[in-house]
Design a protein around this motif. Structure first.
Motif, PDB file in Angstrom:
ATOM      1  N   THR A 186       0.850  -1.189   0.000  1.00 39.94           N
ATOM      2  CA  THR A 186       0.000   0.000   0.000  1.00 39.94           C
ATOM      3  C   THR A 186       0.886   1.238   0.000  1.00 39.94           C
ATOM      4  OG1 THR A 186      -0.220   0.630   2.350  1.00 39.94           O
ATOM      5  CG2 THR A 186      -1.477  -1.295   1.602  1.00 39.94           C
ATOM      6  N   LEU A 187       0.331   2.327  -0.499  1.00 40.44           N
ATOM      7  CA  LEU A 187       0.967   3.626  -0.362  1.00 40.44           C
ATOM      8  C   LEU A 187      -0.069   4.582   0.202  1.00 40.44           C
ATOM      9  CD1 LEU A 187       3.844   4.767  -1.043  1.00 40.44           C
ATOM     10  CD2 LEU A 187       2.723   6.008  -2.900  1.00 40.44           C
ATOM     11  N   GLU A 188       0.280   5.251   1.285  1.00 39.52           N
ATOM     12  CA  GLU A 188      -0.626   6.174   1.961  1.00 39.52           C
ATOM     13  C   GLU A 188      -0.164   7.601   1.679  1.00 39.52           C
ATOM     14  OE1 GLU A 188      -2.998   4.386   3.099  1.00 39.52           O
ATOM     15  OE2 GLU A 188      -1.841   2.533   2.951  1.00 39.52           O
ATOM     16  N   THR A 189      -1.068   8.431   1.188  1.00 37.12           N
ATOM     17  CA  THR A 189      -0.701   9.787   0.796  1.00 37.12           C
ATOM     18  C   THR A 189      -1.672  10.805   1.381  1.00 37.12           C
ATOM     19  OG1 THR A 189      -1.953   9.538  -1.270  1.00 37.12           O
ATOM     20  CG2 THR A 189       0.408   9.073  -1.351  1.00 37.12           C
ATOM     21  N   ALA A 278      -6.722  12.516   1.941  1.00 36.91           N
ATOM     22  CA  ALA A 278      -6.069  11.224   2.159  1.00 36.91           C
ATOM     23  C   ALA A 278      -6.414  10.253   1.045  1.00 36.91           C
ATOM     24  CB  ALA A 278      -6.492  10.638   3.506  1.00 36.91           C
ATOM     25  N   CYS A 279      -5.460   9.371   0.741  1.00 37.94           N
ATOM     26  CA  CYS A 279      -5.700   8.326  -0.260  1.00 37.94           C
ATOM     27  C   CYS A 279      -4.922   7.082   0.136  1.00 37.94           C
ATOM     28  CB  CYS A 279      -5.275   8.808  -1.646  1.00 37.94           C
ATOM     29  SG  CYS A 279      -5.816   7.723  -2.995  1.00 37.94           S
ATOM     30  N   HIS A 280      -5.568   5.936  -0.048  1.00 44.35           N
ATOM     31  CA  HIS A 280      -5.001   4.633   0.290  1.00 44.35           C
ATOM     32  C   HIS A 280      -4.983   3.794  -0.989  1.00 44.35           C
ATOM     33  CE1 HIS A 280      -4.643   0.604   1.960  1.00 44.35           C
ATOM     34  NE2 HIS A 280      -5.894   0.310   1.667  1.00 44.35           N
ATOM     35  N   THR A 281      -3.782   3.562  -1.536  1.00 46.25           N
ATOM     36  CA  THR A 281      -3.639   2.874  -2.811  1.00 46.25           C
ATOM     37  C   THR A 281      -2.979   1.518  -2.602  1.00 46.25           C
ATOM     38  OG1 THR A 281      -3.373   5.008  -3.917  1.00 46.25           O
ATOM     39  CG2 THR A 281      -2.729   3.051  -5.149  1.00 46.25           C
ATOM     40  N   GLU A 282      -3.541   0.501  -3.230  1.00 50.47           N
ATOM     41  CA  GLU A 282      -2.975  -0.845  -3.169  1.00 50.47           C
ATOM     42  C   GLU A 282      -2.355  -1.185  -4.518  1.00 50.47           C
ATOM     43  OE1 GLU A 282      -5.871  -3.632  -1.803  1.00 50.47           O
ATOM     44  OE2 GLU A 282      -6.565  -2.328  -0.188  1.00 50.47           O
ATOM     45  N   TYR A 283      -1.160  -1.772  -4.471  1.00 55.81           N
ATOM     46  CA  TYR A 283      -0.483  -2.137  -5.713  1.00 55.81           C
ATOM     47  C   TYR A 283       0.329  -3.412  -5.509  1.00 55.81           C
ATOM     48  CZ  TYR A 283       3.747  -0.080  -3.632  1.00 55.81           C
ATOM     49  OH  TYR A 283       4.809   0.206  -2.806  1.00 55.81           O
ATOM     50  N   VAL A 284       0.583  -4.091  -6.609  1.00 55.38           N
ATOM     51  CA  VAL A 284       1.352  -5.329  -6.612  1.00 55.38           C
ATOM     52  C   VAL A 284       2.639  -5.098  -7.386  1.00 55.38           C
ATOM     53  CG1 VAL A 284       1.433  -7.716  -7.448  1.00 55.38           C
ATOM     54  CG2 VAL A 284      -0.660  -6.832  -6.396  1.00 55.38           C
ATOM     55  N   ILE A 285       3.751  -5.589  -6.867  1.00 55.38           N
ATOM     56  CA  ILE A 285       5.014  -5.533  -7.600  1.00 55.38           C
ATOM     57  C   ILE A 285       5.132  -6.826  -8.396  1.00 55.38           C
ATOM     58  CG2 ILE A 285       7.513  -5.296  -7.443  1.00 55.38           C
ATOM     59  CD1 ILE A 285       7.154  -3.792  -4.855  1.00 55.38           C
ATOM     60  N   THR A 286       4.764  -6.767  -9.665  1.00 57.21           N
ATOM     61  CA  THR A 286       4.765  -7.938 -10.536  1.00 57.21           C
ATOM     62  C   THR A 286       6.123  -8.068 -11.231  1.00 57.21           C
ATOM     63  OG1 THR A 286       4.056  -6.833 -12.578  1.00 57.21           O
ATOM     64  CG2 THR A 286       2.338  -7.404 -10.977  1.00 57.21           C
ATOM     65  N   ILE A 292      -1.305  -1.214 -10.298  1.00 52.60           N
ATOM     66  CA  ILE A 292      -2.316  -0.785  -9.337  1.00 52.60           C
ATOM     67  C   ILE A 292      -3.396  -1.842  -9.204  1.00 52.60           C
ATOM     68  CG2 ILE A 292      -4.011   1.002  -8.786  1.00 52.60           C
ATOM     69  CD1 ILE A 292      -1.111   1.990  -8.732  1.00 52.60           C
ATOM     70  N   VAL A 293      -3.773  -2.140  -7.962  1.00 57.44           N
ATOM     71  CA  VAL A 293      -4.929  -3.005  -7.697  1.00 57.44           C
ATOM     72  C   VAL A 293      -6.176  -2.150  -7.555  1.00 57.44           C
ATOM     73  CG1 VAL A 293      -5.966  -4.662  -6.100  1.00 57.44           C
ATOM     74  CG2 VAL A 293      -3.513  -4.776  -6.613  1.00 57.44           C
ATOM     75  N   GLU A 294      -6.119  -1.161  -6.673  1.00 56.72           N
ATOM     76  CA  GLU A 294      -7.242  -0.245  -6.521  1.00 56.72           C
ATOM     77  C   GLU A 294      -6.790   1.012  -5.806  1.00 56.72           C
ATOM     78  OE1 GLU A 294     -10.152  -2.523  -4.415  1.00 56.72           O
ATOM     79  OE2 GLU A 294      -9.355  -1.994  -2.456  1.00 56.72           O
ATOM     80  N   VAL A 295      -7.541   2.067  -6.037  1.00 54.23           N
ATOM     81  CA  VAL A 295      -7.306   3.358  -5.393  1.00 54.23           C
ATOM     82  C   VAL A 295      -8.510   3.668  -4.523  1.00 54.23           C
ATOM     83  CG1 VAL A 295      -6.952   5.830  -5.736  1.00 54.23           C
ATOM     84  CG2 VAL A 295      -5.868   4.179  -7.292  1.00 54.23           C
ATOM     85  N   ASN A 296      -8.280   3.766  -3.230  1.00 50.78           N
ATOM     86  CA  ASN A 296      -9.337   4.086  -2.269  1.00 50.78           C
ATOM     87  C   ASN A 296      -9.131   5.530  -1.833  1.00 50.78           C
ATOM     88  OD1 ASN A 296     -10.421   1.162  -1.713  1.00 50.78           O
ATOM     89  ND2 ASN A 296      -8.202   1.028  -1.560  1.00 50.78           N
ATOM     90  N   TYR A 297      -9.987   6.404  -2.328  1.00 50.83           N
ATOM     91  CA  TYR A 297      -9.771   7.834  -2.135  1.00 50.83           C
ATOM     92  C   TYR A 297     -10.284   8.268  -0.759  1.00 50.83           C
ATOM     93  CZ  TYR A 297      -8.733  12.467  -4.155  1.00 50.83           C
ATOM     94  OH  TYR A 297      -8.189  13.700  -4.440  1.00 50.83           O
ATOM     95  N   ARG A 298      -9.631   7.714   0.257  1.00 51.02           N
ATOM     96  CA  ARG A 298      -9.931   8.029   1.667  1.00 51.02           C
ATOM     97  C   ARG A 298      -8.809   7.428   2.502  1.00 51.02           C
ATOM     98  NH1 ARG A 298      -9.789   2.640   3.073  1.00 51.02           N
ATOM     99  NH2 ARG A 298     -11.236   1.380   1.861  1.00 51.02           N
TER     100      ARG A 298
END
Length: 419
Positions: A186-189, A278-286, A292-298
């Protein structure tokens, strides 16, 4: 100052995070919700918060707003439209919609040249497409909490997965996309429309396939906060967002790879327009690089917002609200310790016979917080989503070993029992 907060079901982030934070900032709070009976200790107005027109009307008939905010996945576009109507700091409603709608997100990232992930939208009654390769993942287009997200290894499993979701969600659009294999992060911004701060990130451990239940998050020290990223002047309509991150702080290969992942995520956020709040983004290192898996805009959920606040050592919920009140986003401090959130999952159907309640304690220098989500006597039926969580255990300490030892000791002393 008056803050309007839109919400559906109560969450810990709202009741124990944002509401106390608003009061600490001196805000008078009015909560708009379609379920006012579920909230206490705050002024509530019954409102159809899924309709921006209803939200605007409720506020216009009440008192002048200074900020309009939501932490809910489901009503970000409506809340953003209302805030923009009153001329207040707001997310771009188009970014909110694109982040929420997984098909729109895939199209946007592809059109912007950020990444290519095979994906197909399937509407109610439409035939199931033949993917170019297996395995694939079936998910609701606008789903949350890994509900009805299933891996399909072949055509028969794909057909069965789609049929099953359609029974449980009649009328829902689905997305079928290639399976992204690799470690999940995840990346939290936090941004203010002018600069974006990377708060940090987590490595996510999932339960067994074919489902995607998050079982543990561990602080990733390579996702270190850096200097704010200035926003690009040509980021498109709405709030301007960043296009690149600073280089990694050290020369190691691991740090360089992580910096590349961070840069990829920020490019994706720029393409979507998600640079405010705030944004909570999930990603996979392939094997092909980050995807990107999904972007949760919160803010990150399942009480992990509190874990992030503990790690940073700042009043994070206040920092987020300050942005919506028009203040610049504050730079995060460095993090020297380790933190983890362990989801205690019901592995079988049955009745809860025993389990720890809410706990706050310090053991061996490790701060432990257990949030009970179930109670003795509750009947549980596994759903392969976060609804299977019996409790969530958060731990923050000086290092990974100390945190792991404290978690193991707590689980041995206070187990959940389902029979």
């Amino acid at each position: 100052m008056r803050l309007y907060l839109t919400a559906l079901n109560p969450t810990d982030s709202v009741t124990d995070g944002f509401l106390p934070a608003a009061r600490a900032l001196g805000c008078e709070v009015t909560l708009l919700t379609d379920r006012p009976e579920r909230y206490t200790g705050v002024e509530t107005l019954r409102t159809d918060v899924r309709d921006a027109r209803a939200v605007i009307d409720a506020i216009a008939r009440h008192r002048r707003p200074d900020a309009i905010f939501s932490d809910s996945d489901h009503i970000q576009p409506e809340t953003a439209l209302a805030a923009d109507y009153f001329g207040l700091p707001a997310k771009d409603w188009r970014a909110c919609l694109t982040a929420k709608n997984k098909a729109l997100m895939r199209r946007r990232l592809a059109a912007a040249g950020v990444e290519q992930v095979w994906s197909a939208q399937v509407g109610p009654g439409e035939p199931v497409p033949d993917p170019p390769a297996y395995p694939v993942v079936v998910k609701p287009r606008e789903g949350v909490a890994s509900e009805d997200v299933v891996l399909a290894a072949g055509a028969e499993e794909l057909a069965a997965a789609v049929a099953g979701v359609r029974v449980r969600r009649p009328g829902a659009a689905l997305v079928i996309e290639e399976y992204l294999e690799g470690p999940l992060h995840t990346l939290e911004t936090l941004g203010d429309g002018r600069a974006l701060h990377v708060l940090g990130g987590f490595h996510t451990t999932l339960g067994p396939l074919p489902h995607f239940v998050e079982e543990r998050l561990d602080w990733d020290p390579r996702a270190l906060p850096g200097r704010p990223v200035p926003n690009a002047p040509d980021a498109g309509p709405g709030h301007h967002v960043p296009t690149a991150l600073d280089p990694p702080r050290g020369p190691s290969v691991a740090d360089g790879a992580e910096a590349g992942s961070r840069e990829h995520v920020v490019r994706a956020l720029a393409a979507i327009g998600a640079g405010f709040g705030a944004c909570h983004t999930e990603y996979v290192i392939t094997a092909r690089g980050p995807r990107i898996v999904e972007v949760n805009y919160r803010l990150i959920g399942d009480t992990c917002g509190f874990l992030l606040a503990d790690l940073l050592g700042v009043p994070l919920f206040e920092h987020i609200l300050r942005v919506h009140l028009g203040e610049p986003a504050q730079a995060p401090p460095p993090v020297s310790g380790h933190g983890a959130a362990l989801s205690l999952v019901a592995e079988r159907a049955g009745v809860v016979k025993a389990g720890p309640g809410d706990v706050a304690e310090t053991i061996g220098g490790v701060r432990l917080r257990h949030r009970a989500l179930r109670a003795p006597g509750d009947v549980v039926e596994p759903t392969h989503t976060n609804r299977d969580y019996l409790g969530i255990l958060r731990a923050v300490g000086s290092g990974r070993q100390a945190v792991d030892s404290a978690i193991e000791a707590f689980r041995a002393r206070a187990p959940w029992v389902v029979e």
